[in-house]
Motif scaffolding. Structure first.
Motif, PDB file in Angstrom:
ATOM      1  N   ILE A  61       0.861  -1.187   0.000  1.00 42.48           N
ATOM      2  CA  ILE A  61       0.000   0.000   0.000  1.00 42.48           C
ATOM      3  C   ILE A  61       0.896   1.234   0.000  1.00 42.48           C
ATOM      4  O   ILE A  61       1.773   1.371   0.856  1.00 42.48           O
ATOM      5  N   ASP A 109       0.677   5.295   0.095  1.00 37.86           N
ATOM      6  CA  ASP A 109      -0.183   6.469   0.295  1.00 37.86           C
ATOM      7  C   ASP A 109       0.473   7.355   1.347  1.00 37.86           C
ATOM      8  O   ASP A 109       0.980   6.847   2.346  1.00 37.86           O
ATOM      9  N   THR A 126      -5.443   6.824   5.610  1.00 34.84           N
ATOM     10  CA  THR A 126      -5.820   5.929   4.510  1.00 34.84           C
ATOM     11  C   THR A 126      -5.035   4.631   4.584  1.00 34.84           C
ATOM     12  O   THR A 126      -5.583   3.542   4.386  1.00 34.84           O
ATOM     13  N   ARG A 127      -3.736   4.723   4.870  1.00 36.08           N
ATOM     14  CA  ARG A 127      -2.934   3.493   4.983  1.00 36.08           C
ATOM     15  C   ARG A 127      -3.474   2.583   6.079  1.00 36.08           C
ATOM     16  O   ARG A 127      -3.553   1.366   5.913  1.00 36.08           O
ATOM     17  N   THR A 128      -3.827   3.178   7.226  1.00 33.11           N
ATOM     18  CA  THR A 128      -4.333   2.373   8.334  1.00 33.11           C
ATOM     19  C   THR A 128      -5.625   1.674   7.962  1.00 33.11           C
ATOM     20  O   THR A 128      -5.824   0.490   8.271  1.00 33.11           O
ATOM     21  N   GLN A 173      -6.802   0.841   4.854  1.00 31.42           N
ATOM     22  CA  GLN A 173      -6.589  -0.213   3.863  1.00 31.42           C
ATOM     23  C   GLN A 173      -5.841  -1.403   4.471  1.00 31.42           C
ATOM     24  O   GLN A 173      -6.167  -2.563   4.185  1.00 31.42           O
ATOM     25  N   LYS A 174      -4.862  -1.125   5.299  1.00 33.83           N
ATOM     26  CA  LYS A 174      -4.119  -2.207   5.945  1.00 33.83           C
ATOM     27  C   LYS A 174      -5.046  -3.071   6.791  1.00 33.83           C
ATOM     28  O   LYS A 174      -4.982  -4.306   6.743  1.00 33.83           O
ATOM     29  N   LEU A 182       3.796  -1.306   3.784  1.00 31.90           N
ATOM     30  CA  LEU A 182       3.375   0.092   3.666  1.00 31.90           C
ATOM     31  C   LEU A 182       4.517   0.954   3.148  1.00 31.90           C
ATOM     32  O   LEU A 182       5.690   0.711   3.454  1.00 31.90           O
ATOM     33  N   THR A 205       5.135   5.402   2.116  1.00 28.48           N
ATOM     34  CA  THR A 205       4.517   6.727   2.176  1.00 28.48           C
ATOM     35  C   THR A 205       4.563   7.476   0.850  1.00 28.48           C
ATOM     36  O   THR A 205       3.862   8.469   0.693  1.00 28.48           O
ATOM     37  N   THR A 252      -1.731   1.997  -4.991  1.00 26.02           N
ATOM     38  CA  THR A 252      -1.042   3.270  -4.781  1.00 26.02           C
ATOM     39  C   THR A 252      -1.944   4.466  -5.014  1.00 26.02           C
ATOM     40  O   THR A 252      -2.836   4.445  -5.872  1.00 26.02           O
TER      41      THR A 252
END
Length: 729
Positions: A613, A615, A620-622, A624-625, A637, A639, A660
C-alpha cells in the motif's frame, strides 16, 4: 468496526495536525512560491482524502473548496496573491476549529477526570527516527552483554567442574593448580564487574530513551489552538455585531518547544481552551478604548509554556481591560462567599473566580457566562496535583509597557507524574541525585591520567566510535568536585578533587551545549525515584528543585543538571562545548535480505498474497491495511513512490500487487507506475491506482500507463477494493 473507526479517528487527529503545521510553516515563511503552493495543494488534497475515510464531511468540504482554489493557481502557474494567502489561513483555522469542536461538558466537581485513567482514549505519538535508532543501539548493547554473561557462566561452570575433579584426584602440583584457578576466578570477577557496569549503563539509557518517547514538545498539544482561537473570535464577533471590532485577534505561542509528559499536557488542553474562550469574551474591549490606552489595534492573546524546576507552568494572557475587582466583590457577596460591605485584597478576590458557578457576566452565551469554565480549570489543575492562579496584568518582561493590561491565568502542575531514573552519589558527606537523562558517561579515572593545564584539571576522554579509522587523540574534558557546588561558597574552604585509592569517580554531565565531569566520593546506585517539589526554608531550590525518597524516610535532593552546568560555566571554568547531541549505541539495520529456505516438498505451504500500500496519508494506509489483513493478506506500507520502489527492490519476499495513491511527495503514483513497468524485475506486478482524482484524463493516463485498475476514493467501498485485488491476482 466501531473499534476500527476509533483507531482511524485517533490516527487522523495526528495526521491533520501534521498537515496544518506544515501549511502554516510555509505561510509563516512569506508568500509561497510555486513549490510552496504545490506542497500546500498536496497537503490539502491528502487531508481531504483522510477526512473522507473518517467520515468528516465538514473537513472534506473545507479542504475541497481550498483545493479547487489552489488547483487554479498550480494549473495556471500563478503566484499566490494576498487574498489567496488569507483564504488558506482562514481555511486552516476553520479546519482546526471544526476538529476541536465544542469543549466537553464540565465534569462533576467531585470527580474530576484524571489523565491516563481507564476512560482515557487511545492516542498516538510520533517518535523521531533518531530515538528509535538510539533504542536499537541500546538493545544491541543489552543483547551483547547477555551473550557475554552466558559465556561467563559457562566458564565458571568449567572451573567448578575442574575443582570437583581435583577434589577426587589431586593434581601433581596442588600449589600451581590453585594459583591457576585463583587467576582464572580473578579474571572472571573482573569481567563480571565490567559486565555489570555495561548492563547498568545500557539499562539506564534504555529507561531514559523509553521515557523520552512520552515527552513531547508543547507545540504538539497546544500549537494547533491558535487557529481555533482566531476562528472562535470571528464567530463571537458575528454573534455580537453591536460590539466594536471585526473579531480578529493576534495569538502568540511561547515555549512551544518545552517538553513534558504528553498525558499531563493533554490533560491541560481542555482547560487551556476554556481560558482562551474566556479571554476572548472577558478581555474584549472597544477599539476606541484600546486606542486611548495606547494598545495595539488588534487584541493580543498569549499562550506560554515554561518549565520551572520540576513544574510545568501554562499561562493564558490577554491585553484587555483586566479583571473587574468591584464586580467580582459584588458577585462574591451575592453568593455569600464574602461578608457584605467588605473589600478583600485583590489576591483573595481573584481566587474566588474559580468557585463553581462564579461569573460576573450578566448573560450567558455559548462561550461564557455560566461560571463553569474557570472551575473546570481549577479542578483539572488539582487532579494533576497542581494549582491555578489569576493575576491582573501580563507578566511579560519583553513588553514592560503592558504590565497593567489584561489578565493572566497560570496553571502550575508537576512536569510528570512518572518516576525518573536517578544516579545516587555521595559528595562532601551528602547523598544527592543526578538525573539519568543528563549523564553521558560514568568514569573511573586513574590519578596518573589526570591532566593539569593552567591550574585546572582535565580528564582525557577517548572516542567510543566503532569505526575502523585510527583512534583520534582523546578529548580533554574539565573535571570539578561536585561537593564544591553543594555548600555555601562564602563559608566553605576550597574543595579538592575526591581521589580515593588512586582514582577518581566521575559523572560526565551534558546539557544545554555544555559538558563537564563532576567528581564524587562514591557512586552508590541507580534508582527509579518518584520526584516531588523540594521546598524548604533556606534550600537552594534552583540547584535542587526536586526530592526523592529512595529509602523510607530518608529523602534525597535531586540536582538540576542545567543549573549545575550553568553555575560551573559562570564560574569561569573553561571547557569544550558540545556541537550537537551525542548518539550512544549502534544503529541496527536488521538482517540483510536473503534467500528464504525452501519449503519441504512433502508439505508445501501456501503463502498469503502480499499487498504493498502506497499512500502519504497515514489514515488511509491504516484503513486499507486493516481491511486487507482482516481478509488474510500480508501488507507492506510505503509513504510515497520513492519508498515504495526501495521496498520493491530490496524486499526479501515477493509482492503480489501494488495499491497506490496518485498525489504523493517526491514521486507520485503515475511516476511509480512508470518506474515499475520499466523495471523487468517488477513489471509483472499488477498496479491498482486508488485516488481522489476522478477526472477522465487521469483515469485514461493511469490505464494507458499500465495500471490494471483505477479506483476512486469517493464513495469508497471495501468490497470493491477486495474484489479488485482478487481480480488482478
Amino acid at each position: 468496526m466501531e473499534s476500527l473507526q476509533q483507531e482511524l479517528l485517533a490516527v487522523f487527529q495526528a495526521e491533520y495536525r501534521d498537515h496544518l503545521r506544515v501549511v502554516r510553516d510555509i505561510l509563516a515563511a512569506g508568500p509561497p512560491d510555486a513549490h510552496g503552493v504545490g506542497e500546500i495543494f498536496r497537503r490539502v488534497h491528502s487531508l481531504k482524502g483522510a477526512a473522507r475515510v473518517v467520515e468528516r464531511a465538514d473537513i472534506e468540504s473545507i479542504a475541497h473548496a481550498l483545493e479547487n482554489r489552489l488547483f487554479r493557481l498550480t494549473d495556471g502557474h500563478q503566484p499566490a496573491q494576498p487574498d489567496d494567502i488569507a483564504a488558506i489561513g482562514r481555511a486552516m483555522d476553520r479546519i482546526d476549529a471544526a476538529m476541536q469542536g465544542a469543549p466537553p461538558a464540565p465534569p462533576p466537581v467531585s470527580s474530576p477526570a484524571v489523565p491516563g485513567g481507564e476512560d482515557a482514549a487511545e492516542s498516538y505519538v510520533q517518535v523521531p527516527l533518531s530515538r528509535l535508532d538510539a533504542l536499537s543501539g541500546v538493545l544491541h548493547d543489552v543483547l551483547a552483554a547477555a551473550g557475554r554473561q552466558d559465556r561467563l557462566w559457562a566458564e565458571l561452570d568449567d572451573l567448578a567442574a575442574l575443582a570437583r575433579r581435583h577434589a577426587d584426584a589431586p593434581p601433581a602440583d596442588p600449589a600451581a593448580e590453585l594459583a591457576r584457578l585463583t587467576r582464572a576466578l580473578s579474571a572472571l570477577s573482573r569481567e563480571r564487574g565490567r559486565l555489570a557496569g555495561q548492563l547498568d549503563r545500557a539499562m539506564l539509557r534504555m529507561d531514559e530513551d523509553i521515557r523520552a518517547v512520552t515527552l513531547v514538545p508543547a507545540g504538539t498539544v497546544f500549537g494547533s489552538l491558535a487557529g481555533m482561537v482566531r476562528q472562535i473570535a470571528r464567530e463571537h464577533a458575528r454573534e455580537h455585531p453591536s460590539e466594536d471590532g471585526d473579531g480578529e485577534v493576534t495569538v502568540r505561542l511561547l515555549g512551544m518547544d518545552v517538553r513534558a509528559d504528553r498525558r499531563v499536557m493533554q490533560a491541560l488542553r481542555d482547560p487551556v481552551i476554556h481560558l482562551l474562550r474566556n479571554a476572548i469574551v472577558h478581555g474584549r474591549e472597544s477599539a476606541s478604548r484600546r486606542r486611548q490606552a495606547g494598545k495595539p489595534p488588534v487584541p493580543v492573546l498569549t499562550l506560554s509554556v515554561r518549565m520551572v524546576g520540576v513544574r510545568l507552568l501554562v499561562s493564558v494572557s490577554d491585553d484587555g481591560r483586566g479583571p473587574d475587582l468591584d464586580a467580582i466583590a459584588a458577585r462574591a457577596a451575592q453568593k455569600g462567599l464574602i461578608p457584605p460591605d467588605t473589600q478583600p485584597d485583590p489576591d483573595t478576590l481573584l481566587a474566588l473566580v474559580f468557585d463553581p458557578g462564579f461569573s460576573t457576566r450578566p448573560q450567558a452565551d455559548h462561550l461564557a457566562g455560566r461560571g463553569m469554565g474557570l472551575s473546570v480549570v481549577a479542578e483539572a489543575a488539582r487532579a494533576l496535583h497542581g494549582a491555578v492562579r489569576m493575576e491582573a496584568g501580563q507578566p511579560d518582561t519583553t513588553q514592560p509597557d503592558t504590565q497593567s493590561w489584561g489578565t493572566t491565568v497560570t496553571m502550575s502542575v508537576p512536569v510528570s507524574r512518572r518516576q525518573r531514573t536517578t544516579l545516587l552519589v555521595e559528595a562532601g558527606g551528602m547523598t544527592v541525585g543526578l538525573p539519568g537523562r543528563a549523564i553521558e558517561r560514568l568514569l573511573r579515572v586513574r590519578q596518573a591520567d589526570l591532566r593539569v593545564i593552567d591550574g585546572r584539571t582535565y580528564i582525557p576522554l577517548a572516542d567510543r566510535s566503532d569505526s575502523a579509522a585510527p583512534p583520534a587523540e582523546p578529548a580533554l574534558v574539565p573535571v570539578v568536585p561536585l561537593a564544591a557546588f553543594l555548600g555555601r561558597p562564602d563559608a566553605a574552604p576550597p574543595v579538592s578533587l575526591p581521589i580515593h585509592d588512586g582514582a577518581l569517580s566521575v559523572a560526565l554531565v551534558a546539557a544545554e551545549g555544555l559538558r563537564c565531569g563532576f567528581a564524587v566520593d562514591r557512586m552508590r546506585e541507580v534508582r527509579i525515584l518518584q520526584i516531588s517539589d523540594a521546598q524548604a526554608a533556606g534550600l537552594d531550590s534552583e540547584l535542587a528543585p526536586g526530592v526523592g525518597w529512595p529509602r523510607g524516610d530518608r529523602p534525597v535532593f535531586v540536582l538540576s543538571p542545567d543549573t549545575l552546568l550553568g553555575r560551573w560555566n559562570k564560574g569561569g571554568a573553561p571547557g569544550p562545548r558540545i556541537d550537537g547531541p551525542r548518539l550512544d549505541g549502534l544503529h541496527i539495520d536488521g538482517p540483510p535480505a536473503g534467500h528464504r529456505p525452501a519449503e519441504p516438498a512433502a508439505a508445501p505451504r501456501r503463502r498469503a498474497p502480499t499487498v504493498l500500500i502506497v499512500d502519504d496519508s497515514i489514515t488511509t494506509r491504516t484503513l486499507q491495511k486493516t481491511i486487507l489483513q482482516t481478509h488474510g493478506y500480508d501488507v507492506l506500507l510505503a509513504t510515497d513512490g520513492v519508498e515504495a520502489l526501495s521496498t520493491l527492490r530490496r524486499s526479501a519476499h515477493g509482492i503480489d500487487v501494488i495499491v497506490t495513491d496518485v498525489e504523493m511527495p517526491r514521486m507520485d503514483g503515475f511516476a511509480l507506475l512508470d518506474a515499475v513497468r520499466a523495471d523487468p524485475r517488477l513489471s509483472s506486478i499488477p498496479v491498482v491506482l486508488m485516488t481522489s482524482r476522478n477526472e477522465e484524463t487521469d483515469i485514461r493516463r493511469g490505464l494507458e500507463g499500465g495500471a490494471r485498475a483505477y479506483l476512486t476514493k469517493q464513495g469508497f467501498e471495501q468490497g470493491e477494493l477486495l474484489d479488485t485485488i482478487r481480480g488482478v491476482l
